[in-house]
Design a protein around this motif. Structure first.
Motif: not given
Length: 197
Positions: A25-36
């Motif tokens: 639930g913690v907002p993730e804004y990193d493109s690579r981490a979102l893809w993972e």
């Protein structure tokens, strides 16, 4: 934190408690981490999240830290290698999809940025839901249906509306911590400024 106060889906294992308390639930804004995370949610299809969570380090080792620019270049030999790796979920379709998803990520990242692509669906600010009970939480929403369609159009696989909604919950595009959960307020506070642009 009293375990009984947490969201009801959390099991009793420490790895699950830590994931709920510090990451989910913690907002993730990193493109690579979102893809993972989207890839891992795809691997979860038909399995429990705890299964994936316990193998996450194995996945990260096998998939070179989930660097889509590396994985996009992989081929049949890499699929065969991964099918023999006991540290991950060995499913040919999901492994092959990870390679094509890396290629799709590259196209979106070059065009507008993968984080921007995803966060625009919620106007770059987490949706703050107010669920009191688990049975109120939807399995999918109109937004997850739309993101799923657009991801598929872009070349992604294993990204149906339910997988996408679980991903949105995990990456903080929505705050689905129950209102009685001690994490609801802090997660809402973290997301109040939205995605840095």
């Amino acid at each position: 934190m009293n375990m009984g106060e947490r969201c009801g889906w959390v099991g009793s294992e420490q790895i699950y408690l830590d994931y709920h308390d510090t990451e989910w639930g913690v907002p993730e804004y990193d493109s690579r981490a979102l893809w993972e995370k989207l890839v891992l949610d795809g691997f979860q299809a038909g399995l429990s999240w705890i299964t994936i969570l316990k193998k996450r380090d194995g996945f990260r080792a096998a998939f070179q830290g989930f660097d889509p620019n590396v994985i996009a270049e992989w081929g049949a030999d890499d699929v065969t290698r991964l099918l023999g790796d006991p540290g991950i979920v060995r499913h040919r379709g999901k492994i092959e999809a990870t390679i094509t998803n890396a290629q799709a990520w590259q196209r979106i990242e070059a065009n507008e940025g993968f984080a921007t692509f995803l966060w625009k669906y919620v106007d770059f600010t987490p949706v703050q839901n107010q669920w009191d009970r688990l049975d109120q939480v939807p399995a999918s929403t109109e937004i997850s249906v739309q993101i799923s369609k657009d991801l598929k159009k872009a070349g992604f696989k294993f990204c149906g509306p339910t997988i996408v909604y679980a991903f949105m919950q995990a990456c903080g595009l929505v705050n689905d911590h129950l209102t009685g959960c001690p994490c609801h307020g802090p997660v809402a506070q973290i997301g109040q400024h939205g995605m840095p642009r």
